[in-house]
Design a protein around this motif. Structure first.
Motif, PDB file in Angstrom:
ATOM      1  N   PHE A 266       0.829  -1.201   0.000  1.00  0.00           N
ATOM      2  CA  PHE A 266       0.000   0.000   0.000  1.00  0.00           C
ATOM      3  C   PHE A 266       0.864   1.252   0.000  1.00  0.00           C
ATOM      4  N   PHE A 267       1.898   1.271   0.818  1.00  0.00           N
ATOM      5  CA  PHE A 267       2.775   2.436   0.863  1.00  0.00           C
ATOM      6  C   PHE A 267       3.534   2.608  -0.458  1.00  0.00           C
ATOM      7  N   ASP A 268       3.867   1.489  -1.111  1.00  0.00           N
ATOM      8  CA  ASP A 268       4.548   1.573  -2.398  1.00  0.00           C
ATOM      9  C   ASP A 268       3.653   2.188  -3.466  1.00  0.00           C
ATOM     10  N   ASN A 269       2.392   1.746  -3.506  1.00  0.00           N
ATOM     11  CA  ASN A 269       1.438   2.270  -4.488  1.00  0.00           C
ATOM     12  C   ASN A 269       0.035   2.099  -3.929  1.00  0.00           C
ATOM     13  N   PRO A 270      -0.570   3.190  -3.414  1.00  0.00           N
ATOM     14  CA  PRO A 270      -1.884   3.080  -2.767  1.00  0.00           C
ATOM     15  C   PRO A 270      -3.060   3.051  -3.740  1.00  0.00           C
ATOM     16  N   GLU A 271      -2.781   2.873  -5.042  1.00  0.00           N
ATOM     17  CA  GLU A 271      -3.861   2.874  -6.027  1.00  0.00           C
ATOM     18  C   GLU A 271      -3.842   1.626  -6.904  1.00  0.00           C
ATOM     19  N   TRP A 272      -3.136   0.563  -6.440  1.00  0.00           N
ATOM     20  CA  TRP A 272      -3.062  -0.660  -7.239  1.00  0.00           C
ATOM     21  C   TRP A 272      -3.096  -1.872  -6.317  1.00  0.00           C
ATOM     22  N   ASP A 273      -4.005  -2.796  -6.612  1.00  0.00           N
ATOM     23  CA  ASP A 273      -4.157  -4.006  -5.790  1.00  0.00           C
ATOM     24  C   ASP A 273      -3.419  -5.213  -6.371  1.00  0.00           C
ATOM     25  N   ARG A 274      -2.534  -4.968  -7.337  1.00  0.00           N
ATOM     26  CA  ARG A 274      -1.667  -6.003  -7.924  1.00  0.00           C
ATOM     27  C   ARG A 274      -2.405  -6.937  -8.879  1.00  0.00           C
ATOM     28  N   LEU A 275      -3.658  -6.656  -9.208  1.00  0.00           N
ATOM     29  CA  LEU A 275      -4.302  -7.365 -10.303  1.00  0.00           C
ATOM     30  C   LEU A 275      -4.015  -6.633 -11.605  1.00  0.00           C
ATOM     31  N   THR A 276      -4.048  -7.377 -12.712  1.00  0.00           N
ATOM     32  CA  THR A 276      -3.667  -6.802 -14.000  1.00  0.00           C
ATOM     33  C   THR A 276      -4.883  -6.585 -14.884  1.00  0.00           C
ATOM     34  N   ASN A 277      -4.716  -5.769 -15.923  1.00  0.00           N
ATOM     35  CA  ASN A 277      -5.840  -5.475 -16.822  1.00  0.00           C
ATOM     36  C   ASN A 277      -5.494  -5.704 -18.286  1.00  0.00           C
ATOM     37  N   VAL A 278      -4.362  -6.372 -18.556  1.00  0.00           N
ATOM     38  CA  VAL A 278      -3.967  -6.704 -19.926  1.00  0.00           C
ATOM     39  C   VAL A 278      -3.629  -8.192 -19.974  1.00  0.00           C
TER      40      VAL A 278
END
Length: 778
Positions: A266-278
């Motif tokens: 979360f601290f590394d990137n608070p806007e990505w849950d590690r799921l992909t979209n491609v």
């Protein structure tokens, strides 16, 4: 008590509830309309002996109609609602916390009812939260009993209280409403409701239908979505001495899930849950493709409530109901599984002799390559689409007899339910992982297939005694719960447990100091039966004990013309807490684990704190609402603190000090996932045509994990919501009878925050989200 004795007792209660009016003394009764007056819809609560709060119309304005009905209670004291989706469209990432009690992926410690009827559990695997039964527009209000619920509440989960969602009644006049919502994340929703008005002079009804869609707020393109079709029908028929209410709801939802993250992620990137979209064509990556993390559920719920006055002093209510659910949960393991029996032959059902070999490639002949050192020249990569199927049918009845006699009001009630639940898991071949996750409809392996039956009986008796300004309530209830499992693959592999409660007493009093002030006190013992999910595991559950809680409330309420407030001190002793240990955020899913976790008793919890709410109309049209919570919830027992060897001796580390068990619970540590301090503040304006409001909720830091000692301090957050609307009633000569236009901005300040989760795995809260709704009445 033997099973047949339980059935005889339930039969006796049901027979008693059918007594005719001749057995009652002809005393004056409190009419049903008067009772509704007592149940004041003040946001600060009803005049009863335990802490409670209700939502009001202004709270509904702060949430877009496309949102989850659970959002309505998020501003009330003591409650924290966590939802990964911007509109609450993902059951997997929905959590509820209240007074240290939780509803999440492993715990169900709060009851949810709809019009007083049980929801059938709130867990992901076969459960149904309130959003499966209700649209926001068709919800009149929500009653929350923090800590203690009404003695007649029909729930097996109400350790820490109950949330009762009350559906709106039909309008007295004919009306057609059409609403359209659009917003961020490709959100769109169409809603229509037709009210019939009076039919035959004694019946009113409405029919509603909504269709909603939105993408996940994280990412874009093929980032997953929620698609929901929902319908409701309700009728109310008023006869001379009887009111018959019938309601039907249908919900068909497909939800792509959100993933948990660790605190470091979360601290590394608070806007990505590690799921992909491609889609990449590489199953090792595409196992995290958002659209293969899916929940599919179909729910229908029907009840008929018959409320009849047998005499001036005797009232009988009987409500039979039926709930049917079917559903599925999806994941895409980046391999297939070869399962052998004792003779070394491949099997397609069950686990054979227990030898399960994952493989990722097949040769040119289509045969699995099981040797990890084999030459992969010409080999083809494979993957699986894993389905967990959930089927549930519930048939039940609630019944209550009320008898008013002098200064007593007696309640004798029963709740009977039979639940049949099937759960199976099968693995399908992904046809071509390079192209997409399309799969063969016929599974290549059925992992397990089991049937569960839960028989529930509850009886209760309560006497409410009034002496002038003092009202005393005495009650007792008891549950009888039998759970059994049948394995549909392995004959004779069965399980059974009884999870009956002791007699559970309750005591309460309300004393009116004057017309405005009252004090109240309440004590109640609550119980949660061991659910059938325990029988899904291969663990020894014989030593697990049912969860219990003792709740004490002490409080003060004030009801004035322009100001109402409530202040409650509570103390809770929670014993035998059961939780499920799951892989953390960094561990990833264990696709071959049948339950993805293990249930354990983790000792007791002691919690105490303060809850306060205030509603003040300080000038015409302007009001302030505020709710404050201070909750101190700690584990009361140390469980499995040290690492032991096979002989039970303490194992020391390299430094010579005893090794601490990473799964230990320590007395005095804070309860994980339970916010300690929360403050809500709302400024509202309601005029003849215009309305507006600004709401802020502050949640201070709290610990997200407890195993091995408190860790993961969840950062504090302040989330603000804003709404503005215009509503006008038009002349009957106009094309429309009324128009309503509203704008809702949730997370106005675009706060980065975590919103629930469990033990090292947390969901990210949605960023700023805007919606606009136009509603027309014809």
């Amino acid at each position: 008590m033997a099973l047949h004795h339980k059935h005889l007792l339930a039969l006796a209660i049901s027979t008693a509830l059918g007594l005719s009016a001749s057995v009652a003394a002809e005393e004056a009764a409190v009419a049903a309309a008067d009772e509704q007056e007592v149940e004041v819809l003040a946001i600060t609560g009803k005049r009863i002996s335990y802490a409670n709060n209700s939502t009001d119309e202004a709270i509904k304005h702060t949430k877009a109609p496309i949102g989850n009905v659970l959002d309505l209670v998020s501003q009330l004291p003591g409650i924290s609602i966590g939802q990964g989706d911007a509109f609450g469209g993902d059951d997997w990432s929905t959590t509820i916390s209240m007074r240290g009690f939780n509803v999440n992926g492993s715990e169900q410690q709060l009851g949810i009812t709809v019009d007083g009827l049980p929801n059938g559990g709130s867990g992901y695997g076969g459960g149904s939260k309130a959003n499966r039964y209700l649209d926001t527009e068709n919800t009149a209000y929500v009653e929350v009993g923090q800590g203690t619920s009404d003695i007649g509440s029909a729930s097996l989960d109400a350790l820490g209280g109950t949330l009762n969602f009350v559906s709106a009644n039909p309008l007295a006049e004919e009306n057609l409403s059409i609403g359209v919502t659009g917003g961020d994340h490709n959100a769109r929703r169409y809603y229509t409701r037709f009210d019939t008005g009076q039919i035959g002079g004694n019946t009113t009804a409405y029919f509603s239908l909504s269709d909603s869609f939105n993408n996940r707020w994280i990412g874009s393109g093929s980032n997953g979505f929620t698609d929901r079709l929902h319908g409701e029908v309700k009728t109310v028929t008023e006869l001379e001495n009887t009111t018959i209410t019938a309601r039907f709801s249908y919900d068909d939802t497909e939800e792509d899930n959100y993933n948990t993250v660790s605190l470091a992620q979360f601290f590394d990137n608070p806007e990505w849950d590690r799921l992909t979209n491609v889609w990449t064509g590489n199953p090792d990556i595409d196992q995290n493709f958002a659209e293969v993390w899916s929940t599919l559920r179909e729910n229908s719920f029907t009840y008929v409530k018959i409320d009849t006055d047998l005499s001036d002093s005797l009232n009988l209510t009987v409500t039979p109901y039926v709930h049917m659910q079917s559903g599925r949960g999806d994941w895409m393991p980046p391999y297939q599984v070869y399962v052998e029996d004792a003779a070394g032959n491949r099997v397609s059902r069950g686990t054979g002799n227990g030898k399960l070999t994952p493989y990722m490639y097949i040769n040119a002949a289509g045969q699995p390559i099981l040797d990890p050192n084999a030459d992969l020249t010409g080999a083809t990569r494979v993957a699986s689409y894993r389905h967990t199927h959930y089927e549930k049918d519930r048939y039940g009845l609630t019944s209550e007899l009320k008898w008013s006699l002098d200064n007593h009001e007696l309640r004798l009630g029963a709740w009977l339910e039979q639940q049949d639940r099937d759960e199976s898991r099968d693995w399908h071949n992904v046809i071509d992982p390079k192209q997409y996750h399309y799969f063969d409809n016929q599974p290549y392996w059925v992992h397990y297939d089991r049937s569960y039956e839960t028989d529930t009986q509850k009886i209760y008796l309560q006497d409410q005694i009034s002496w002038n300004d003092l009202t005393v309530t005495l009650g007792v209830k008891q549950f009888y719960v039998d759970v059994s499992r049948k394995d549909n693959i392995v004959a004779g592999n069965e399980g059974k447990l009884d999870s009956d409660s002791d007699l559970l007493p309750s005591l309460g009093l309300v004393y009116r100091l004057n017309e405005s002030y009252e004090v109240f006190a309440g004590y109640a013992e609550n119980f949660k039966a061991i659910g059938d999910a325990i029988l899904e595991t291969d663990q020894d559950f014989a030593n697990l004990e049912a969860e219990t809680a003792e709740n004490i409330d002490l409080g003060l309420r004030y009801f004035g013309d322009d100001l109402s407030l409530s202040l409650t001190y509570y103390d809770v002793q929670f014993d035998n807490r059961i939780t499920m240990l799951q892989p953390g955020a960094n561990g990833g899913p264990d696709y071959l684990n049948e339950l993805d976790g293990t249930y354990v008793n983790v000792g007791g919890i002691e919690s105490n704190g303060l809850e306060a709410s205030l509603n003040w109309e300080f000038m015409q049209g302007w009001s302030i609402y505020s709710a404050f919570t201070s909750n101190n919830a700690e584990y009361s027992q140390t469980i499995n603190a040290l690492v032991l060897d096979e002989d039970g001796n303490v194992v020391n580390g390299p430094d010579g000090k005893p090794l601490v068990n990473p799964a230990a619970i320590f007395a005095g540590n804070k309860v994980a996932g339970s916010p300690e301090t929360m403050l809500s503040l709302s400024l509202r304006y309601q005029g003849d045509a215009y309305r507006a409001g600004l709401t802020a909720k502050r949640t201070d830091t709290y610990f997200g994990a407890a195993l091995g000692g408190n860790k993961d301090e969840i950062p504090a957050s302040t989330v603000m919501d804003f709404y503005v609307g215009y509503s006008k009633d038009l002349s009957t000569n106009d094309m429309f009878k009324g128009i309503d236009l509203s704008l809702v901005l949730n997370n106005l300040n675009d706060e980065n925050y975590l919103t629930g989760g469990q033990e090292g795995a947390y969901f990210i809260g949605a960023g700023r989200t805007a919606t606009v709704t136009l509603k027309l009445d014809f």
